[in-house]
Structures are given as C-alpha cells and as structure tokens.
Design a protein around this motif. Structure first.
Motif, PDB file in Angstrom:
ATOM      1  N   PHE A 114       0.827  -1.194   0.000  1.00 57.44           N
ATOM      2  CA  PHE A 114       0.000   0.000   0.000  1.00 57.44           C
ATOM      3  C   PHE A 114       0.869   1.256   0.000  1.00 57.44           C
ATOM      4  O   PHE A 114       0.657   2.180  -0.769  1.00 57.44           O
ATOM      5  N   SER A 115       1.913   1.242   0.853  1.00 61.02           N
ATOM      6  CA  SER A 115       2.654   2.482   1.056  1.00 61.02           C
ATOM      7  C   SER A 115       3.674   2.751  -0.047  1.00 61.02           C
ATOM      8  O   SER A 115       4.087   3.876  -0.233  1.00 61.02           O
ATOM      9  N   LYS A 116       4.031   1.712  -0.813  1.00 60.42           N
ATOM     10  CA  LYS A 116       5.086   1.959  -1.811  1.00 60.42           C
ATOM     11  C   LYS A 116       4.607   2.914  -2.913  1.00 60.42           C
ATOM     12  O   LYS A 116       5.401   3.669  -3.456  1.00 60.42           O
ATOM     13  N   GLY A 117       3.289   2.867  -3.191  1.00 54.15           N
ATOM     14  CA  GLY A 117       2.777   3.760  -4.239  1.00 54.15           C
ATOM     15  C   GLY A 117       2.799   5.214  -3.828  1.00 54.15           C
ATOM     16  O   GLY A 117       2.816   6.107  -4.666  1.00 54.15           O
ATOM     17  N   PRO A 171       3.704   7.153  -8.716  1.00 52.10           N
ATOM     18  CA  PRO A 171       3.552   7.065 -10.169  1.00 52.10           C
ATOM     19  C   PRO A 171       3.987   8.326 -10.903  1.00 52.10           C
ATOM     20  O   PRO A 171       4.531   8.232 -12.005  1.00 52.10           O
ATOM     21  N   ILE A 172       3.724   9.495 -10.333  1.00 56.20           N
ATOM     22  CA  ILE A 172       4.051  10.721 -11.060  1.00 56.20           C
ATOM     23  C   ILE A 172       5.521  11.087 -10.899  1.00 56.20           C
ATOM     24  O   ILE A 172       6.243  11.249 -11.874  1.00 56.20           O
ATOM     25  N   PHE A 173       5.973  11.175  -9.659  1.00 57.55           N
ATOM     26  CA  PHE A 173       7.297  11.746  -9.432  1.00 57.55           C
ATOM     27  C   PHE A 173       8.425  10.749  -9.644  1.00 57.55           C
ATOM     28  O   PHE A 173       9.522  11.134 -10.017  1.00 57.55           O
ATOM     29  N   VAL A 174       8.180   9.473  -9.383  1.00 59.13           N
ATOM     30  CA  VAL A 174       9.270   8.499  -9.498  1.00 59.13           C
ATOM     31  C   VAL A 174       9.185   7.723 -10.813  1.00 59.13           C
ATOM     32  O   VAL A 174      10.138   7.679 -11.582  1.00 59.13           O
ATOM     33  N   SER A 175       8.002   7.132 -11.094  1.00 61.20           N
ATOM     34  CA  SER A 175       7.911   6.349 -12.324  1.00 61.20           C
ATOM     35  C   SER A 175       7.609   7.206 -13.544  1.00 61.20           C
ATOM     36  O   SER A 175       7.715   6.732 -14.668  1.00 61.20           O
ATOM     37  N   VAL A 176       7.220   8.482 -13.330  1.00 60.43           N
ATOM     38  CA  VAL A 176       6.851   9.399 -14.422  1.00 60.43           C
ATOM     39  C   VAL A 176       5.827   8.761 -15.369  1.00 60.43           C
ATOM     40  O   VAL A 176       6.035   8.675 -16.565  1.00 60.43           O
ATOM     41  N   VAL A 196      -8.579   5.645 -19.773  1.00 60.19           N
ATOM     42  CA  VAL A 196      -8.286   4.334 -20.372  1.00 60.19           C
ATOM     43  C   VAL A 196      -6.821   4.209 -20.742  1.00 60.19           C
ATOM     44  O   VAL A 196      -6.198   3.171 -20.527  1.00 60.19           O
ATOM     45  N   VAL A 197      -6.274   5.267 -21.341  1.00 63.87           N
ATOM     46  CA  VAL A 197      -4.906   5.164 -21.819  1.00 63.87           C
ATOM     47  C   VAL A 197      -3.903   5.732 -20.818  1.00 63.87           C
ATOM     48  O   VAL A 197      -2.764   5.991 -21.147  1.00 63.87           O
ATOM     49  N   ASN A 198      -4.359   5.908 -19.567  1.00 64.84           N
ATOM     50  CA  ASN A 198      -3.432   6.348 -18.531  1.00 64.84           C
ATOM     51  C   ASN A 198      -2.428   5.234 -18.263  1.00 64.84           C
ATOM     52  O   ASN A 198      -2.801   4.118 -17.919  1.00 64.84           O
ATOM     53  N   CYS A 199      -1.156   5.561 -18.438  1.00 65.32           N
ATOM     54  CA  CYS A 199      -0.144   4.480 -18.366  1.00 65.32           C
ATOM     55  C   CYS A 199      -0.069   3.845 -16.989  1.00 65.32           C
ATOM     56  O   CYS A 199       0.343   2.694 -16.876  1.00 65.32           O
ATOM     57  N   ILE A 200      -0.466   4.546 -15.926  1.00 68.86           N
ATOM     58  CA  ILE A 200      -0.360   3.953 -14.591  1.00 68.86           C
ATOM     59  C   ILE A 200      -1.208   2.689 -14.511  1.00 68.86           C
ATOM     60  O   ILE A 200      -0.766   1.649 -14.017  1.00 68.86           O
ATOM     61  N   ILE A 201      -2.440   2.775 -15.014  1.00 67.59           N
ATOM     62  CA  ILE A 201      -3.384   1.672 -14.845  1.00 67.59           C
ATOM     63  C   ILE A 201      -2.908   0.455 -15.622  1.00 67.59           C
ATOM     64  O   ILE A 201      -2.828  -0.661 -15.103  1.00 67.59           O
ATOM     65  N   ASP A 215      -2.238  -2.629  -3.694  1.00 68.61           N
ATOM     66  CA  ASP A 215      -1.333  -1.941  -4.606  1.00 68.61           C
ATOM     67  C   ASP A 215      -2.084  -0.841  -5.358  1.00 68.61           C
ATOM     68  O   ASP A 215      -1.620   0.288  -5.458  1.00 68.61           O
ATOM     69  N   GLY A 216      -3.294  -1.190  -5.860  1.00 68.50           N
ATOM     70  CA  GLY A 216      -4.104  -0.207  -6.570  1.00 68.50           C
ATOM     71  C   GLY A 216      -4.459   0.970  -5.688  1.00 68.50           C
ATOM     72  O   GLY A 216      -4.367   2.126  -6.097  1.00 68.50           O
ATOM     73  N   LEU A 217      -4.863   0.664  -4.438  1.00 66.70           N
ATOM     74  CA  LEU A 217      -5.222   1.737  -3.496  1.00 66.70           C
ATOM     75  C   LEU A 217      -4.039   2.673  -3.272  1.00 66.70           C
ATOM     76  O   LEU A 217      -4.183   3.895  -3.322  1.00 66.70           O
ATOM     77  N   GLY A 218      -2.869   2.075  -3.030  1.00 74.27           N
ATOM     78  CA  GLY A 218      -1.678   2.879  -2.753  1.00 74.27           C
ATOM     79  C   GLY A 218      -1.283   3.730  -3.936  1.00 74.27           C
ATOM     80  O   GLY A 218      -1.018   4.927  -3.801  1.00 74.27           O
ATOM     81  N   MET A 219      -1.264   3.114  -5.120  1.00 74.95           N
ATOM     82  CA  MET A 219      -0.892   3.858  -6.328  1.00 74.95           C
ATOM     83  C   MET A 219      -1.885   4.982  -6.595  1.00 74.95           C
ATOM     84  O   MET A 219      -1.511   6.085  -6.966  1.00 74.95           O
ATOM     85  N   GLY A 220      -3.188   4.670  -6.406  1.00 79.34           N
ATOM     86  CA  GLY A 220      -4.215   5.688  -6.612  1.00 79.34           C
ATOM     87  C   GLY A 220      -4.022   6.851  -5.670  1.00 79.34           C
ATOM     88  O   GLY A 220      -4.095   8.019  -6.066  1.00 79.34           O
TER      89      GLY A 220
END
Lengths: 192, 202
Positions: free
Chosen positions: A16-19, A25-30, A114-119, A138-143
């Motif tokens: 949960f916390s890793k996201g 998703p934005i700052f690290v994985s871009v 739909v085309v959001n790369c995170i999902i 994982d989804g909750l954390g990333m969201g």
C-alpha cells in the motif's frame, strides 16, 4: 483470502505504502502525466481526477488479478484494455449523473483514463502476477499516490495563480511546476 | 466547407491548440522519444498515420454502428478496441509487406496504442463534429482534417523538442534537474512561445 498473521498484514501495508512515496507514479515512475498536467488548474479538479483514477485502478487491478490464471498470455493486453475501459465507462456515466459540473471541467480527460499508463502499467507489472488482495492494496496505494501528487501540483498552481502569477494557471505553468517539483525531489533524495 | 474554416482548423490544431503543448495529450512519447531528432521524426510520422486512419475508422463505427443502436455510451470502450486492433493489424501488414517501413516505424507502433493523443483526437472529433448524435455538414472530411493536423502539430512539437534536447546533452545542467525535470522546463518555455499564436484564431 484471509489475513492470517501479522507478517502478512505488514506485507499488505508495504504494498500500500510503496505507491505513495517510493514508487510514486508521477514523481518516481513518471507515468500518467497527461491528466496530471491538464486537470491541475484547481484543487477540486485534481481531487476529482484522483478519485476517478483510484476507483478504476483498484477495480481493474483486482479483476485482472483474479483472472490472471485463466487469461492466455498472448491476448492479455487486449483483455486488460477491455476491463479497464469498462470501469472507465462506469466512472464516466457515474460522473455525468452525480457530478456533472466536474465531468464538464475534466472533459475529454475522463475517457482518456483508459490510456493512462499507470493503470495499464500496474495491470501488467503487478496485478497479472500477484494475488487479488495484494493487487487491491497496490491499486489503493498507487491511486492515493497519484491523487496526492496531482493535488500537490494543483495546490501550487492555484495558490500562485490567485496571487497574480497568471501564467501558472495556463499550460506553461503546469509543465514548469512539475519540472521544478521533480528537480526539488531529486535534490532532496541526493542530500539524504 | 469554406476555405476559412479549413484554414482555421489547420492553424488551431498545429499552433494554437497544439496537442502536446497546450492540451497535454501524448506527453509520455513526447518525453520518451525526444532524445534524437531522427527517432522523433519517425515517431511523428507514425502518429500522423495512425491518428488519421483511426479517426476514419472510429468515425465510421460511431456513425453507422453506435448511433443506430443507440450505444453512444460505449464510445470509449469501442474506440480503444478499434485503435488497438487497427495498430496491431498495421503492424502485421507492415511486417509482411514492407521490411523498409517496418525498420523505420516498427518499434513505434506498439507504443502508439497507449498514446492518449490518438484516443484523444478521435473523442475530440466526435465532440466537435456531431451535434446531438447527428453529423454536421462535411463531418467526415473535417474529422480527417482535424486529426491529420493534430498529428502534424504533435510531430512538430516532438521534433522541435528533440532538437533542443540534442543540444542540451552538451550543456552543463544542474545535476538534480538532469533528464526529465529539465525537459519539463523546456517544454514549459516552448508552450509559452506557442501561446503567442493565440491571436491567430479567426
């Protein structure tokens, strides 16, 4: 799927916390930049977008994870797309019914979830390999990480924009804010 | 379809409402494949091609399949499937028929499926050239025109960016800004420059 012991619980918490920080998703994985920049003209829009993306992410992650053993490997990507697109359509209809103003503000960026790369990225990299419960967390954390990141950008833009620096509310301001935020984060990481 | 209307679509799509710099569509490839001008040009051409043809397909699907059966709410899911299938199909045809094009465009095609600019332009066409589920006059041609020049605008921004980034490699950028952060700052300055075209709308 029942949480049996403490160790298991810790594992879920870590997923949960890793996201939120380590793999933001934005700052690290871009990933998922388009909505992050386009809807951050105000905090309300950013929060609305964040909730919509989190909703899709949580449900698509759990559905895809529950189907991971029956999906043929070759056509998994189209299957992911169908699952994701269904949830995006649900969000689209819900938003048009219950928050028409928000739907109008976000406009074209609601179908573009739909085309959001995170999902897609989480479906491919995580949900297709892990159990339903861990994928859900994982989804909750990333969201949540996504929502926090875009709210942060929106807050900076809105405050500076209202203070009279009008360009912050226009497209260049979004790119500038994100660029300097990322630079600042890199600087902080290096000092640690 | 008057000349002024055509010209205004062209200027609006390429400069004023540039997809990357003012609408923020297709940012991932914009940052990902803008390190070399040659690669950027290849990606630009692939995007123009896919955008125009998938617009033609989605327009037909919307007009003759979704509207008659009153399934407009399935727009997103249908369009993304049409685009994904189409891109896959093009990839297969190119691989079979033309190794030359395959070498030039092959690696970009899979990336395009998840390029939000492509889905964005198809949805935008439906929003601007259908009124209450009826196509406006010359709707199909206008859609094609709009998506072709949206692609041209995307390619223009991508190639300009790659030129700047090639030179930037040789410069001494502050360590923490290297890579993506400075690319954002450059994009911001480019976007500021493109805002100068705002007065062009007529």
């Amino acid at each position: 799927m029942v949480i049996k012991n403490n160790k298991n619980k810790e594992g879920l918490l870590r997923e949960f916390s890793k996201g939120i920080f380590r793999q933001n998703p934005i700052f690290v994985s871009v990933l998922g930049l388009c909505p992050a920049l386009a809807v951050t003209t105000s905090l309300e829009n950013a929060l609305g977008m964040g909730v919509a993306v989190s909703f899709v992410l949580v449900f698509s992650n759990s559905i895809i994870s529950s189907m991971r053993n029956i999906l043929p490997n070759k056509i998994r990507i189209p299957c992911f797309i169908v699952v994701i697109a269904s949830f995006v359509t649900i969000v689209e209809l819900l938003m048009a019914a219950f928050a028409p103003l928000l739907a109008k503000q976000l406009g074209i960026f609601v179908p573009l979830i739909v085309v959001n790369c995170i999902i897609m990225g989480r479906a491919e990299a995580f949900a297709s390999r892990n159990s339903v419960l861990t994928s859900l967390f994982d989804g909750l954390g990333m969201g949540l990480g996504f929502t926090l990141a875009i709210s942060c950008v929106a807050l900076i833009r809105q405050v500076l924009g209202r203070c009279g620096i009008l360009v912050m509310l226009l497209p260049p301001g979004a790119l500038l804010t994100l660029g300097f935020l990322m630079g600042g984060l890199n600087l902080m990481k290096k000092e640690k | 379809m008057s000349f002024a209307a055509v010209l205004s679509i062209i200027v609006s799509m390429v400069f004023v409402n540039n997809f990357v710099l003012s609408k923020f569509l297709g940012l991932c490839p914009f940052l990902g494949v803008s390190k070399q001008t040659k690669i950027a040009a290849g990606m630009g051409i692939a995007v123009i091609f896919v955008m125009t043809l998938s617009t033609a397909l989605t327009w037909l699907v919307y007009r003759f399949l979704l509207i008659p059966f009153n399934l407009m709410y399935l727009r997103t899911i249908t369009f993304i499937l049409v685009i994904a299938t189409f891109v896959q199909f093009v990839e297969m045809v190119i691989a079979k028929k033309s190794p030359l094009i395959q070498r030039a465009l092959g690696i970009y095609l899979p990336l395009i499926t998840t390029n939000c600019a492509v889905l964005g332009v198809t949805v935008l066409n439906i929003n601007s050239f259908f009124v209450n589920g009826r196509p406006v006059y010359a709707s199909f041609m206008l859609s094609l025109l709009q998506s072709f020049f949206a692609g041209v605008g995307f390619a223009l921004a991508l190639i300009l960016m790659s030129g700047i980034r090639e030179r930037l490699e040789l410069n001494n950028t502050p360590k923490s800004l290297r890579g993506i952060p400075v690319a954002f700052i450059i994009a911001s300055l480019m976007s500021l420059a493109f805002m100068g075209f705002k007065g062009f709308v007529f």
